[in-house]
Design a protein around this motif. Structure first.
Motif, short mmCIF file in Angstrom:
data_model
loop_
_atom_site.label_atom_id
_atom_site.label_comp_id
_atom_site.label_asym_id
_atom_site.label_seq_id
_atom_site.Cartn_x
_atom_site.Cartn_y
_atom_site.Cartn_z
N LEU A 164 18.10 -53.36 8.79
CA LEU A 164 17.32 -54.44 9.41
C LEU A 164 18.02 -55.78 9.22
O LEU A 164 18.11 -56.59 10.14
N ASP A 165 18.54 -56.00 8.03
CA ASP A 165 19.25 -57.24 7.75
C ASP A 165 20.50 -57.37 8.61
O ASP A 165 20.83 -58.46 9.08
N SER A 166 21.18 -56.25 8.85
CA SER A 166 22.43 -56.29 9.63
C SER A 166 22.18 -56.73 11.08
O SER A 166 23.09 -57.23 11.74
N LYS A 167 20.95 -56.56 11.56
CA LYS A 167 20.59 -57.00 12.91
C LYS A 167 19.74 -58.26 12.89
O LYS A 167 19.00 -58.56 13.82
N LYS A 168 19.83 -58.98 11.76
CA LYS A 168 19.16 -60.28 11.61
C LYS A 168 17.63 -60.21 11.68
O LYS A 168 16.97 -61.09 12.23
N GLY A 169 17.07 -59.13 11.13
CA GLY A 169 15.62 -59.04 11.00
C GLY A 169 15.12 -60.16 10.10
O GLY A 169 15.81 -60.57 9.17
N LYS A 170 13.95 -60.67 10.39
CA LYS A 170 13.40 -61.79 9.63
C LYS A 170 12.31 -61.31 8.67
O LYS A 170 11.63 -60.33 8.93
N GLU A 171 12.19 -62.05 7.57
CA GLU A 171 11.10 -61.82 6.59
C GLU A 171 11.00 -60.35 6.19
O GLU A 171 9.92 -59.75 6.23
N ILE A 172 12.11 -59.77 5.80
CA ILE A 172 12.13 -58.36 5.40
C ILE A 172 11.45 -58.23 4.04
O ILE A 172 11.77 -58.96 3.11
N CYS A 220 9.26 -55.92 8.63
CA CYS A 220 10.26 -56.83 9.17
C CYS A 220 9.73 -57.46 10.46
O CYS A 220 8.92 -56.85 11.16
N THR A 221 10.22 -58.64 10.77
CA THR A 221 9.86 -59.32 12.02
C THR A 221 11.09 -59.41 12.92
O THR A 221 12.17 -59.76 12.46
N GLY A 222 10.88 -59.09 14.20
CA GLY A 222 11.90 -59.28 15.22
C GLY A 222 11.47 -60.40 16.15
O GLY A 222 10.27 -60.63 16.32
N THR A 223 12.43 -61.09 16.74
CA THR A 223 12.10 -62.26 17.54
C THR A 223 11.81 -61.95 19.00
O THR A 223 11.33 -62.82 19.73
N SER A 224 12.12 -60.73 19.44
CA SER A 224 11.88 -60.36 20.84
C SER A 224 11.76 -58.84 20.92
O SER A 224 12.12 -58.14 19.98
N ASN A 225 11.29 -58.34 22.06
CA ASN A 225 11.22 -56.89 22.24
C ASN A 225 12.60 -56.26 22.12
O ASN A 225 12.77 -55.19 21.54
N THR A 226 13.60 -56.95 22.66
CA THR A 226 14.97 -56.45 22.60
C THR A 226 15.44 -56.34 21.15
O THR A 226 16.02 -55.34 20.75
N ASN A 252 13.68 -53.47 19.24
CA ASN A 252 14.31 -52.18 19.54
C ASN A 252 15.67 -52.03 18.85
O ASN A 252 16.00 -50.97 18.34
N ALA A 253 16.44 -53.12 18.83
CA ALA A 253 17.75 -53.08 18.16
C ALA A 253 17.59 -52.86 16.66
O ALA A 253 18.37 -52.11 16.05
N LEU A 254 16.58 -53.48 16.06
CA LEU A 254 16.31 -53.29 14.63
C LEU A 254 15.98 -51.83 14.34
O LEU A 254 16.52 -51.23 13.41
N CYS A 255 15.10 -51.27 15.14
CA CYS A 255 14.70 -49.86 14.94
C CYS A 255 15.87 -48.92 15.18
O CYS A 255 16.06 -47.95 14.44
N ASP A 256 16.66 -49.21 16.22
CA ASP A 256 17.83 -48.38 16.51
C ASP A 256 18.81 -48.41 15.33
O ASP A 256 19.40 -47.38 14.98
N ALA A 257 18.98 -49.58 14.71
CA ALA A 257 19.90 -49.70 13.58
C ALA A 257 19.42 -48.87 12.40
O ALA A 257 20.21 -48.18 11.74
N PHE A 271 7.67 -55.74 13.56
CA PHE A 271 6.70 -56.47 14.36
C PHE A 271 7.35 -57.65 15.08
O PHE A 271 8.36 -58.16 14.61
N ASN A 272 6.68 -58.13 16.14
CA ASN A 272 6.98 -59.49 16.57
C ASN A 272 6.13 -60.39 15.67
O ASN A 272 5.26 -59.91 14.91
N ASP A 273 6.36 -61.69 15.71
CA ASP A 273 5.71 -62.62 14.79
C ASP A 273 4.18 -62.57 14.92
O ASP A 273 3.46 -62.52 13.92
N GLU A 274 3.70 -62.57 16.14
CA GLU A 274 2.25 -62.59 16.38
C GLU A 274 1.57 -61.33 15.83
O GLU A 274 0.54 -61.40 15.16
#
Length: 123
Positions: A15-23, A41-47, A50-55, A91-94
């Motif tokens: 997650l960190d390698s793909k810049k996930g936030k607040e892990i 973890c928080t992702g900033t967009s749907n894209t 998905n990239a976080l989960c794929d990683a 998650f997304n932030d919301e």
């Protein structure tokens, strides 16, 4: 089969390698039988979600671990990867604020990630 802590740490690093936030890594085995660890973890967009989960899936598949379930909720605002002993929530932030898993699982033990992610203090 990887020990649950090692599996969780691989997920955190992915997650960190793909810049996930607040892990966050929360040990919950003393308060539930659902899993031993939650990774949040928080992702900033749907894209990015998905990239976080794929990683996470890529890193763990390389170690011989496949998710038991992958579920997406509310149009990719929350993706859950269930590895049995470890559940990864992205998650997304919301959605993260809405579900507030850290609050829900406040009786769990938050794991200090500074040894796993040397820059964790900076986030």
């Amino acid at each position: 089969m990887l020990p649950s802590r090692e599996l969780a740490e691989i997920a955190v690093k992915a997650l960190d390698s793909k810049k996930g936030k607040e892990i966050r890594l929360i040990r919950i085995d003393k308060i539930t039988t659902l899993a031993e660890y939650f990774v949040i973890c928080t992702g900033t967009s749907n894209t990015q979600i998905n990239a976080l989960c794929d990683a996470v899936e890529k890193e763990l598949t390389e170690k011989g671990e496949e998710p038991l379930h992958r579920e997406g909720y509310r149009g990719d605002t929350w993706v859950l990867l269930d590895y049995g002993c470890v559940v990864v929530h992205v998650f997304n932030d919301e959605a993260r604020k809405f579900y507030s898993l850290e609050h829900l699982w406040a009786d769990g033990e938050e794991v200090d990630l500074s040894a796993i992610l040397p820059h964790a203090e900076e986030k």
